[in-house]
Design a protein around this motif. Structure first.
Motif, mmCIF file in Angstrom:
data_model
loop_
_atom_site.group_PDB
_atom_site.id
_atom_site.type_symbol
_atom_site.label_atom_id
_atom_site.label_comp_id
_atom_site.label_asym_id
_atom_site.label_seq_id
_atom_site.Cartn_x
_atom_site.Cartn_y
_atom_site.Cartn_z
ATOM 1 N N LEU A 48 2.924 9.157 3.259
ATOM 2 C CA LEU A 48 4.104 9.968 2.961
ATOM 3 C C LEU A 48 5.289 9.572 3.834
ATOM 4 C CD1 LEU A 48 2.434 13.476 2.528
ATOM 5 C CD2 LEU A 48 3.195 11.904 0.751
ATOM 6 N N GLU A 49 5.045 9.206 5.071
ATOM 7 C CA GLU A 49 6.124 8.790 5.954
ATOM 8 C C GLU A 49 6.818 7.530 5.451
ATOM 9 O OE1 GLU A 49 7.477 10.147 8.903
ATOM 10 O OE2 GLU A 49 6.457 11.866 8.001
ATOM 11 N N ASN A 50 6.055 6.698 4.704
ATOM 12 C CA ASN A 50 6.612 5.449 4.178
ATOM 13 C C ASN A 50 6.986 5.559 2.706
ATOM 14 O OD1 ASN A 50 6.247 3.292 6.427
ATOM 15 N ND2 ASN A 50 4.302 4.390 6.386
ATOM 16 N N LEU A 51 7.165 6.799 2.226
ATOM 17 C CA LEU A 51 7.501 7.025 0.822
ATOM 18 C C LEU A 51 8.786 7.856 0.753
ATOM 19 C CD1 LEU A 51 6.510 6.605 -2.106
ATOM 20 C CD2 LEU A 51 5.276 8.774 -1.905
ATOM 21 N N PRO A 52 9.945 7.211 0.865
ATOM 22 C CA PRO A 52 11.213 7.965 0.860
ATOM 23 C C PRO A 52 11.448 8.676 -0.471
ATOM 24 C CG PRO A 52 11.618 5.595 0.655
ATOM 25 C CD PRO A 52 10.161 5.755 0.968
ATOM 26 N N GLY A 53 11.947 9.886 -0.360
ATOM 27 C CA GLY A 53 12.318 10.637 -1.548
ATOM 28 C C GLY A 53 11.247 11.527 -2.120
ATOM 29 N N TRP A 54 10.032 11.489 -1.561
ATOM 30 C CA TRP A 54 8.957 12.272 -2.159
ATOM 31 C C TRP A 54 9.171 13.769 -2.001
ATOM 32 C CZ3 TRP A 54 5.926 15.806 0.351
ATOM 33 C CH2 TRP A 54 5.905 15.753 1.755
ATOM 34 N N ARG A 55 9.916 14.178 -0.969
ATOM 35 C CA ARG A 55 10.110 15.608 -0.720
ATOM 36 C C ARG A 55 10.948 16.277 -1.809
ATOM 37 N NH1 ARG A 55 8.904 17.196 4.524
ATOM 38 N NH2 ARG A 55 8.323 15.476 5.915
ATOM 39 N N THR A 56 11.734 15.495 -2.515
ATOM 40 C CA THR A 56 12.629 16.070 -3.521
ATOM 41 C C THR A 56 12.257 15.689 -4.945
ATOM 42 O OG1 THR A 56 14.135 14.187 -3.262
ATOM 43 C CG2 THR A 56 14.552 16.120 -1.893
ATOM 44 N N SER A 57 11.203 14.895 -5.124
ATOM 45 C CA SER A 57 10.861 14.435 -6.468
ATOM 46 C C SER A 57 9.356 14.384 -6.661
ATOM 47 C CB SER A 57 11.467 13.049 -6.724
ATOM 48 O OG SER A 57 10.989 12.511 -7.941
ATOM 49 N N ASP A 58 8.886 15.140 -7.665
ATOM 50 C CA ASP A 58 7.462 15.096 -7.998
ATOM 51 C C ASP A 58 7.078 13.715 -8.520
ATOM 52 O OD1 ASP A 58 7.746 17.785 -7.485
ATOM 53 O OD2 ASP A 58 7.794 18.348 -9.614
ATOM 54 N N GLN A 59 7.991 13.087 -9.294
ATOM 55 C CA GLN A 59 7.702 11.779 -9.874
ATOM 56 C C GLN A 59 7.546 10.715 -8.794
ATOM 57 O OE1 GLN A 59 10.173 13.790 -10.911
ATOM 58 N NE2 GLN A 59 9.277 14.471 -12.869
ATOM 59 N N ILE A 60 8.404 10.739 -7.790
ATOM 60 C CA ILE A 60 8.299 9.768 -6.694
ATOM 61 C C ILE A 60 6.996 9.963 -5.944
ATOM 62 C CG2 ILE A 60 9.283 9.079 -4.475
ATOM 63 C CD1 ILE A 60 12.043 9.596 -5.616
ATOM 64 N N LEU A 61 6.626 11.205 -5.689
ATOM 65 C CA LEU A 61 5.368 11.486 -4.998
ATOM 66 C C LEU A 61 4.187 10.967 -5.796
ATOM 67 C CD1 LEU A 61 3.707 12.855 -2.762
ATOM 68 C CD2 LEU A 61 3.807 14.965 -4.121
ATOM 69 N N ALA A 62 4.168 11.280 -7.093
ATOM 70 C CA ALA A 62 3.035 10.866 -7.933
ATOM 71 C C ALA A 62 2.949 9.349 -8.020
ATOM 72 C CB ALA A 62 3.169 11.467 -9.328
ATOM 73 N N LYS A 63 4.065 8.685 -8.271
ATOM 74 C CA LYS A 63 4.060 7.230 -8.413
ATOM 75 C C LYS A 63 3.638 6.547 -7.120
ATOM 76 C CE LYS A 63 6.988 3.362 -9.838
ATOM 77 N NZ LYS A 63 8.340 2.956 -10.306
ATOM 78 N N GLY A 64 4.139 7.031 -5.998
ATOM 79 C CA GLY A 64 3.806 6.415 -4.713
ATOM 80 C C GLY A 64 2.357 6.619 -4.321
ATOM 81 N N VAL A 65 1.822 7.810 -4.594
ATOM 82 C CA VAL A 65 0.430 8.103 -4.236
ATOM 83 C C VAL A 65 -0.529 7.343 -5.144
ATOM 84 C CG1 VAL A 65 -1.328 9.908 -4.208
ATOM 85 C CG2 VAL A 65 0.908 10.339 -3.200
ATOM 86 N N LEU A 66 -0.259 7.341 -6.442
ATOM 87 C CA LEU A 66 -1.169 6.689 -7.390
ATOM 88 C C LEU A 66 -1.237 5.190 -7.172
ATOM 89 C CD1 LEU A 66 -0.296 8.618 -10.682
ATOM 90 C CD2 LEU A 66 -2.286 8.920 -9.211
ATOM 91 N N ALA A 67 -0.174 4.603 -6.645
ATOM 92 C CA ALA A 67 -0.149 3.151 -6.465
ATOM 93 C C ALA A 67 -1.116 2.675 -5.399
ATOM 94 C CB ALA A 67 1.265 2.691 -6.108
ATOM 95 N N GLY A 68 -1.527 3.563 -4.489
ATOM 96 C CA GLY A 68 -2.371 3.106 -3.389
ATOM 97 C C GLY A 68 -3.723 3.765 -3.290
ATOM 98 N N LEU A 69 -4.152 4.449 -4.354
ATOM 99 C CA LEU A 69 -5.453 5.142 -4.306
ATOM 100 C C LEU A 69 -6.603 4.156 -4.179
ATOM 101 C CD1 LEU A 69 -5.080 7.824 -7.153
ATOM 102 C CD2 LEU A 69 -4.933 8.194 -4.701
ATOM 103 N N PRO A 70 -7.684 4.572 -3.480
ATOM 104 C CA PRO A 70 -7.804 5.741 -2.595
ATOM 105 C C PRO A 70 -7.583 5.364 -1.129
ATOM 106 C CG PRO A 70 -9.975 4.887 -3.028
ATOM 107 C CD PRO A 70 -9.002 3.948 -3.712
ATOM 108 N N ALA A 71 -7.147 4.099 -0.893
ATOM 109 C CA ALA A 71 -7.003 3.616 0.479
ATOM 110 C C ALA A 71 -5.878 4.312 1.229
ATOM 111 C CB ALA A 71 -6.766 2.100 0.474
ATOM 112 N N ASN A 72 -4.975 4.997 0.502
ATOM 113 C CA ASN A 72 -3.842 5.633 1.166
ATOM 114 C C ASN A 72 -4.160 7.031 1.685
ATOM 115 O OD1 ASN A 72 -4.023 7.059 -1.206
ATOM 116 N ND2 ASN A 72 -2.044 6.413 -2.021
#
Length: 294
Positions: free
Chosen positions: A246-270
């Protein structure tokens, strides 16, 4: 009629004996139908050669788990010793193949190694002439070993010396009985020149597992997550990794889409669980709200 020849007592004894014989016959038939086939299978299986696990220095089914090696400098190589196969070079190549390739490609290069099960695309069958991404010539196979193949599990073998890569290329060619081609004279000449003109530096190598431990230990402390939320607990299996993600994922605090895209890209190692892949937009919003309130 039978009472003319035997008494009632003798008749009962004969009937009892007959029942015993019939019972014995029934048990023998049951034994023949149930037990004997199993014994035959067991005897047949005992004669088969046991399956030998394809293992080497890299470990069972994990090519990233190799022993740590120190930096070394290799001087220039006489091209005559590597451009054509010789007994010493082939022996070295077979050793390298057994250690680094046989797990996926199989001991005979048929692409049937245990480590290749489930890979997509499947490991290359070196005994067939079709389907080679970079070609079957010597310089093409060497190039594949040097850079790998994008979109597949074939990685670049930069941890091997150039001599070992060339030895491995000769062994790969030897596994197929078809004509691999003479190769491009200019490319072969350039490859030979590169061996003779300069040495190489093999850097320090440590297994990925050890590297990950060091990175986690050296990483700055990340803020804790709100693990008191049931949804957060169900979504995160490694809070430290998830915090760094999350610290390396700018914009996730204001966008559900950014959070989902960033998290899904690195599963499950993230650090996030694979269950989040099935989350609905409403669940992503709820998860983001919970993480923001942490």
């Amino acid at each position: 009629m039978i009472d003319r020849y035997v008494s009632p007592t003798e008749l009962r004894r004969l009937i009892s004996a007959l029942l015993v014989v019939l019972g014995f016959i029934a048990l023998a038939a049951l034994f023949g139908f149930i037990v004997v086939p199993g014994l035959r299978y067991q005897a047949h299986a005992a004669q088969e050669s046991p399956v030998q696990a394809v293992q080497g220095d890299t470990g069972w089914l994990d090519p990233t788990d190799y022993p740590a090696t120190a930096k070394r400098i290799i001087p220039p190589i006489n091209p005559a010793t590597v451009m054509t196969p010789n007994p010493e070079l082939m022996a070295r190549g077979k050793e390298v193949y057994a250690r680094t390739c046989a797990t996926c490609h199989g001991p005979e290069g048929r692409g049937d190694g245990p480590g290749g099960k489930g890979l997509n695309p499947v490991p290359r069958d070196f005994t067939h002439a079709t389907g080679w991404k970079n070609g079957t010539t010597l310089e093409a196979i060497y190039h594949t070993l040097e850079v790998g193949i994008k979109g597949s599990s074939m990685v670049a073998y930069t941890d091997l010396s150039r001599r070992d890569r060339m030895a491995l290329a000769h062994v790969v060619q030897s596994l197929g009985g078809f004509d691999h081609g003479k190769g491009d004279p200019a490319a072969l000449a350039a490859l030979a020149k590169s061996f003779a003109s300069a040495g190489e530096v093999i850097p320090n190598h440590i297994p990925v597992r050890q590297a990950v431990k060091r990175l986690v230990a050296e990483a700055p402390s990340a803020p804790s997550l709100g693990m008191d939320s049931p949804l957060v607990r169900a979504s995160i299996w490694e809070p430290q990794r998830a915090s760094i993600t999350l610290e390396n994922l700018p914009g996730w605090r204001t966008s559900d889409q950014i959070l989902a895209k960033g998290v899904l890209a690195g599963l499950p190692a993230n650090g996030f669980t694979s269950e989040v892949a099935a989350y609905s937009p409403a669940q992503w919003k709820e998860l983001r709200d919970a993480l923001v309130r942490k």
